[in-house]
Design a protein around this motif. Structure first.
Motif, PDB file in Angstrom:
ATOM      1  N   TYR A   1       0.783  -1.242   0.000  1.00 58.70           N
ATOM      2  CA  TYR A   1       0.000   0.000   0.000  1.00 58.70           C
ATOM      3  C   TYR A   1       0.812   1.288   0.000  1.00 58.70           C
ATOM      4  O   TYR A   1       0.235   2.366  -0.035  1.00 58.70           O
ATOM      5  CB  TYR A   1      -0.997  -0.016   1.171  1.00 58.70           C
TER       6      TYR A   1
ATOM      7  N   PRO B   1       0.098   2.962  -3.597  1.00 65.85           N
ATOM      8  CA  PRO B   1      -1.239   3.577  -3.734  1.00 65.85           C
ATOM      9  C   PRO B   1      -1.414   4.819  -2.848  1.00 65.85           C
ATOM     10  O   PRO B   1      -1.969   5.831  -3.287  1.00 65.85           O
ATOM     11  CB  PRO B   1      -2.196   2.465  -3.284  1.00 65.85           C
TER      12      PRO B   1
ATOM     13  N   ARG C   1      -8.046  -1.069   1.044  1.00 66.87           N
ATOM     14  CA  ARG C   1      -7.435   0.159   0.493  1.00 66.87           C
ATOM     15  C   ARG C   1      -8.337   1.371   0.694  1.00 66.87           C
ATOM     16  O   ARG C   1      -7.864   2.485   0.846  1.00 66.87           O
ATOM     17  CB  ARG C   1      -7.026  -0.014  -0.965  1.00 66.87           C
TER      18      ARG C   1
ATOM     19  N   VAL D   1      -6.256   5.277  -7.033  1.00 61.94           N
ATOM     20  CA  VAL D   1      -5.737   4.402  -5.974  1.00 61.94           C
ATOM     21  C   VAL D   1      -5.833   2.942  -6.416  1.00 61.94           C
ATOM     22  O   VAL D   1      -4.906   2.152  -6.203  1.00 61.94           O
ATOM     23  CB  VAL D   1      -6.491   4.642  -4.642  1.00 61.94           C
TER      24      VAL D   1
ATOM     25  N   ALA E   1      -3.079   2.252  -8.885  1.00 62.12           N
ATOM     26  CA  ALA E   1      -1.783   2.173  -8.198  1.00 62.12           C
ATOM     27  C   ALA E   1      -1.684   0.865  -7.407  1.00 62.12           C
ATOM     28  O   ALA E   1      -0.611   0.259  -7.313  1.00 62.12           O
ATOM     29  CB  ALA E   1      -1.609   3.370  -7.265  1.00 62.12           C
ATOM     30  N   PHE E   2      -2.818   0.439  -6.869  1.00 63.32           N
ATOM     31  CA  PHE E   2      -2.853  -0.832  -6.132  1.00 63.32           C
ATOM     32  C   PHE E   2      -2.480  -1.983  -7.071  1.00 63.32           C
ATOM     33  O   PHE E   2      -1.676  -2.844  -6.722  1.00 63.32           O
ATOM     34  CB  PHE E   2      -4.252  -1.049  -5.535  1.00 63.32           C
TER      35      PHE E   2
END
Lengths: 162, 221
Positions: free
Chosen positions: B36, B39, B84, B126, B129-130
């Motif tokens: 993480y 993200p 997330r 996000v 990006a994850f």
């Protein structure tokens, strides 16, 4: 404890690359051949492979490496292996029979492709390519080369008509 | 706030690790930080709070502060949110705290109490990006697995073909092997990558159907 994390590789800035890699994670519906691939990737997979080619119907060809990998069996023998393997698969009463039937079937298909330029299955070329490549990746080196060559031939085949 | 693309689930891997005690908790923290970090960094770069500091420093500060808190994961479970999403909510609170702290320390002018805002679609950014982070982690793990099993060459072929788009024919002529062999070697390494990727996604999804998770993630790419 809280060490800075490295940023992702440059190649992962490309969305297509990331999607292609992500897609590799998909298993899809389980195919019968997955059980064979799993068995051959186990720690004793090589021993299991030897045991499998040492029993009927594969051993009926004589030395399986000579017959299938080096292509010293004729079309009749390859077709006979395919049919016997299908029967074994249909009548299987345990996993050992089922997996031997599957192996015999795909080895016959691979031998026909590599040595006889024949496609003896109605499976889609993409599916055949995938299965043969998968089997190659869990087989001993000599067999891996043979199955890999068959996978490449399968990919280049014209798609069978429905 | 938009409805979550993914179903709210409770994660069995994280719960099992937390029950296992300090060692398990360290394992969870390591996992959270590695997956993480990127993200959260991506999110921070798009927020109105970008002025608070360097992204690495801010995200590491968030991990140091929140992951040490006793009830952090219990609160997440109670929230019913995807991890997330929960982390972003917690991160927003953290950013506000940093904002106030800067003001108290005289390192910033008067602060307003406006919520943290994001330029664009934060969830999409996000999520993307994850995916990149998870794929990177899976690659790192697969590289290590291949190295341990003396399959470095297999990994090299996989990486050239799948990451750099080099054809098997070109790889084969470069390595003086045939194209079929190159494809088989890449498949062997690919099996390691697949297993690492599925394992990582299982940890965060708790939804046993990893295929559905991947399909949903592909949609947002």
């Amino acid at each position: 404890m809280f060490n800075p994390q490295p940023l992702p590789n440059e190649s992962l800035q490309n969305r297509e690359t990331v999607s292609r890699l992500l897609q590799l994670g998909i298993s899809g519906p389980r195919r019968p051949v997955d059980a064979l691939v799993e068995r051959l990737s186990a720690a004793d997979g090589v021993a299991y492979f030897r045991q499998m080619i040492g029993r009927a119907p594969i051993k009926n060809l004589g030395d399986p490496e000579v017959a299938l990998v080096h292509g010293r069996c004729d079309e009749v023998a390859v077709d006979r292996l395919k049919e016997a393997s299908k029967r074994l698969l249909q009548d299987a009463i345990n996993d050992t029979d089922r997996l031997a039937g599957l192996a015999g079937y795909f080895f016959a298909v691979a031998a026909a492709l590599v040595h006889q330029d024949r496609n003896i299955t109605s499976r889609s070329t993409q599916e055949l390519h995938e299965v043969l490549l998968e089997l190659a990746s869990v087989s001993p080196p000599v067999w891996a080369r043979f199955l890999g060559a068959a996978a490449v031939k399968a990919r280049d085949l014209p798609t069978p008509k429905k | 706030m938009k409805e979550d693309v993914f179903p709210a689930t409770l994660n069995t891997w994280i719960r099992d690790q937390l029950v296992a005690g300090d060692l398990g908790r360290s394992e969870v923290n390591r996992h959270i930080m590695s997956v993480y970090f990127f993200p959260l960094r991506t999110y921070f770069l798009g927020t109105s709070e970008r002025w608070l500091g360097e992204p690495e420093e801010i995200v590491q500060g968030f991990f140091a502060d929140r992951l040490a808190r006793e009830g952090f994961f219990t609160e997440w479970e109670r929230s019913g949110k995807r991890l997330r999403r929960w982390l972003i909510t917690a991160f927003n609170f953290y950013l506000k705290e940093v904002r106030r702290r800067k003001w108290r320390d005289g390192r910033a002018g008067p602060v307003n109490e406006e919520p943290v805002s994001f330029k664009g679609d934060p969830e999409r950014e996000v999520d993307r990006a994850f995916v990149v982070s998870v794929v990177q982690q899976a690659m790192d793990r697969a590289t290590e697995m291949c190295r341990r099993e003396n399959l470095d060459r297999h990994w090299d072929i996989f990486e050239r073909h799948y990451c750099r788009g080099v054809s098997y024919n070109d790889i084969a002529s470069d390595l003086e092997i045939d194209a079929a062999r190159a494809a088989v070697m890449a498949r062997t390494a690919g099996r390691k990558f697949k297993s690492a990727l599925r394992d990582l996604l299982e940890k965060d999804a708790a939804n046993a159907d990893v295929d559905s998770e991947i399909m949903a993630l592909l949609e947002i790419m």
